[in-house]
Write a protein that holds these residues in place. Sequence first.
Motif, PDB file in Angstrom:
ATOM      1  N   ASP A   1       0.936  -1.111  -0.120  1.00 46.13           N
ATOM      2  CA  ASP A   1      -0.017   0.005  -0.037  1.00 46.13           C
ATOM      3  C   ASP A   1       0.814   1.304   0.096  1.00 46.13           C
ATOM      4  N   GLY A   2       0.466   2.342  -0.921  1.00 45.37           N
ATOM      5  CA  GLY A   2       1.368   3.493  -0.670  1.00 45.37           C
ATOM      6  C   GLY A   2       1.256   4.334  -1.932  1.00 45.37           C
ATOM      7  N   PRO A   3       2.158   5.412  -2.018  1.00 47.92           N
ATOM      8  CA  PRO A   3       2.199   6.300  -3.103  1.00 47.92           C
ATOM      9  C   PRO A   3       3.109   5.660  -4.157  1.00 47.92           C
ATOM     10  N   THR A   4       4.158   4.957  -4.036  1.00 47.68           N
ATOM     11  CA  THR A   4       4.963   4.261  -4.934  1.00 47.68           C
ATOM     12  C   THR A   4       4.192   3.288  -5.865  1.00 47.68           C
ATOM     13  N   LEU A   5       3.424   2.534  -5.219  1.00 49.66           N
ATOM     14  CA  LEU A   5       2.387   1.518  -5.818  1.00 49.66           C
ATOM     15  C   LEU A   5       1.265   2.197  -6.562  1.00 49.66           C
ATOM     16  N   GLN A   6       0.867   3.064  -5.848  1.00 50.61           N
ATOM     17  CA  GLN A   6      -0.291   3.890  -6.764  1.00 50.61           C
ATOM     18  C   GLN A   6       0.183   4.402  -8.073  1.00 50.61           C
ATOM     19  N   ALA A   7       1.494   5.109  -7.967  1.00 52.01           N
ATOM     20  CA  ALA A   7       2.195   5.789  -9.136  1.00 52.01           C
ATOM     21  C   ALA A   7       2.355   4.766 -10.297  1.00 52.01           C
ATOM     22  N   ALA A   8       2.737   3.386  -9.771  1.00 53.20           N
ATOM     23  CA  ALA A   8       3.112   2.427 -10.761  1.00 53.20           C
ATOM     24  C   ALA A   8       1.805   2.026 -11.611  1.00 53.20           C
ATOM     25  N   LEU A   9       0.564   1.667 -10.629  1.00 53.84           N
ATOM     26  CA  LEU A   9      -0.497   1.090 -11.103  1.00 53.84           C
ATOM     27  C   LEU A   9      -1.230   2.207 -11.943  1.00 53.84           C
ATOM     28  N   GLU A  10      -1.134   3.430 -11.720  1.00 50.75           N
ATOM     29  CA  GLU A  10      -2.073   4.367 -12.674  1.00 50.75           C
ATOM     30  C   GLU A  10      -1.406   4.909 -13.533  1.00 50.75           C
ATOM     31  N   GLY A  11       0.029   4.788 -13.450  1.00 51.27           N
ATOM     32  CA  GLY A  11       0.771   5.532 -14.441  1.00 51.27           C
ATOM     33  C   GLY A  11       0.659   7.138 -14.849  1.00 51.27           C
ATOM     34  N   ARG A  12       0.675   7.640 -13.234  1.00 49.70           N
ATOM     35  CA  ARG A  12       0.376   9.092 -13.277  1.00 49.70           C
ATOM     36  C   ARG A  12       1.137   9.540 -11.840  1.00 49.70           C
ATOM     37  N   ALA A  13       1.467  10.778 -11.832  1.00 47.89           N
ATOM     38  CA  ALA A  13       2.232  11.332 -10.689  1.00 47.89           C
ATOM     39  C   ALA A  13       1.127  11.193  -9.615  1.00 47.89           C
ATOM     40  N   VAL A  14       1.767  11.013  -8.485  1.00 47.60           N
ATOM     41  CA  VAL A  14       0.796  10.873  -7.238  1.00 47.60           C
ATOM     42  C   VAL A  14       1.513  11.886  -6.088  1.00 47.60           C
ATOM     43  N   THR A  15       1.017  12.794  -5.594  1.00 52.29           N
ATOM     44  CA  THR A  15       1.462  13.541  -4.582  1.00 52.29           C
ATOM     45  C   THR A  15       0.467  13.504  -3.176  1.00 52.29           C
ATOM     46  N   GLU A  16       1.220  13.817  -2.126  1.00 49.66           N
ATOM     47  CA  GLU A  16       0.306  13.815  -0.907  1.00 49.66           C
ATOM     48  C   GLU A  16       1.081  14.984  -0.217  1.00 49.66           C
ATOM     49  N   PRO A  17       0.683  16.127   0.003  1.00 45.47           N
ATOM     50  CA  PRO A  17       1.426  17.343   0.714  1.00 45.47           C
ATOM     51  C   PRO A  17       1.379  17.163   2.404  1.00 45.47           C
ATOM     52  N   HIS A  18       0.395  16.363   2.840  1.00 46.01           N
ATOM     53  CA  HIS A  18       0.620  16.319   4.308  1.00 46.01           C
ATOM     54  C   HIS A  18       0.015  14.866   4.549  1.00 46.01           C
ATOM     55  N   LEU A  19       1.314  14.094   4.647  1.00 44.04           N
ATOM     56  CA  LEU A  19       0.835  12.698   5.184  1.00 44.04           C
ATOM     57  C   LEU A  19       0.317  12.297   6.386  1.00 44.04           C
ATOM     58  N   THR A  20       0.599  13.207   7.581  1.00 45.19           N
ATOM     59  CA  THR A  20      -0.097  13.117   8.754  1.00 45.19           C
ATOM     60  C   THR A  20      -1.367  13.239   8.788  1.00 45.19           C
ATOM     61  N   THR A  21      -2.193  14.298   7.887  1.00 40.02           N
ATOM     62  CA  THR A  21      -3.490  14.547   7.947  1.00 40.02           C
ATOM     63  C   THR A  21      -4.353  13.977   6.615  1.00 40.02           C
ATOM     64  N   ALA A  22      -3.680  13.382   5.929  1.00 36.87           N
ATOM     65  CA  ALA A  22      -4.214  12.826   4.834  1.00 36.87           C
ATOM     66  C   ALA A  22      -5.460  11.778   4.988  1.00 36.87           C
ATOM     67  N   ASP A  23      -6.431  11.596   4.266  1.00 33.77           N
ATOM     68  CA  ASP A  23      -7.431  10.683   4.549  1.00 33.77           C
ATOM     69  C   ASP A  23      -6.916   9.314   4.566  1.00 33.77           C
ATOM     70  N   THR A  24      -7.055   8.350   5.631  1.00 33.56           N
ATOM     71  CA  THR A  24      -6.393   7.098   5.749  1.00 33.56           C
ATOM     72  C   THR A  24      -7.153   6.196   4.922  1.00 33.56           C
ATOM     73  N   ALA A  25      -8.077   6.604   4.182  1.00 39.61           N
ATOM     74  CA  ALA A  25      -8.732   5.578   3.162  1.00 39.61           C
ATOM     75  C   ALA A  25      -7.798   5.415   1.801  1.00 39.61           C
ATOM     76  N   ARG A  26      -6.927   6.579   1.679  1.00 35.47           N
ATOM     77  CA  ARG A  26      -6.306   6.711   0.672  1.00 35.47           C
ATOM     78  C   ARG A  26      -5.195   5.382   0.794  1.00 35.47           C
ATOM     79  N   TRP A  27      -4.749   5.589   1.576  1.00 33.52           N
ATOM     80  CA  TRP A  27      -3.466   4.239   1.802  1.00 33.52           C
ATOM     81  C   TRP A  27      -3.653   3.955   3.323  1.00 33.52           C
ATOM     82  N   PRO A  28      -4.712   2.904   3.367  1.00 34.78           N
ATOM     83  CA  PRO A  28      -5.166   2.761   4.990  1.00 34.78           C
ATOM     84  C   PRO A  28      -3.695   2.050   5.590  1.00 34.78           C
ATOM     85  N   LEU A  29      -3.007   1.474   5.102  1.00 31.99           N
ATOM     86  CA  LEU A  29      -2.033   0.506   5.869  1.00 31.99           C
ATOM     87  C   LEU A  29      -0.685   1.593   5.782  1.00 31.99           C
ATOM     88  N   PHE A  30      -0.353   1.996   4.768  1.00 30.07           N
ATOM     89  CA  PHE A  30       0.726   2.983   4.644  1.00 30.07           C
ATOM     90  C   PHE A  30       0.847   4.293   5.512  1.00 30.07           C
TER      91      PHE A  30
END
Length: 195
Positions: A34-63
Amino acid sequence: MNALTHDGQLELMWADPPEGLGPELDTLQYTLGDGPTLQAALEGRAVTEPHLTTADTARWPLFLPAAARTPARATVALPLLLGGASIGVLTGYRTTPGLPTTRQLDALNRLAATLLLFLTTALAAPVNGPTQNGGLRIYRAEIHQATGYLAAELGIPVGQALLRLRAHATAHDQPLADLAHAFLMRSLPADTLHQ
């Protein structure tokens, strides 16, 4: 930088520095699946998260909960695209929240283009040449070895052996590399992972 393997897994090929936050976060993603690297690989697009500590945990529930225990506060993951296919991902982390500046993003894109060229050259190099792996470090060699060993011992596919190894490491809050080492040294029997 991660390369996408033939079976769809991401393999860490380069990190600067080679130890520390980047490899630690990559290992978390590899372990948790789970996480941004895996999402970028799967979707073939840039993935950014400017606030890892306040991001919605549904995005990467484990990471996200695991990343919150590190100094990382922001991330950007750029897929390395060959045509329309992802063959790898360049992921960067910041210890302060916020999006990368235009200048930082331009530098990351230039680095991604250089790494894409390097990766395609390394992948095209003959295996029996003088430098077997182009001088690249294999970050998860013991995990791969343990996965193969467990697959053979348990009579299951390699992918399932890796999933069981990851699940056991996560359930017991144990580093995946340490668990793999324990299986390779036979300090844990393979049937520890029986369902």
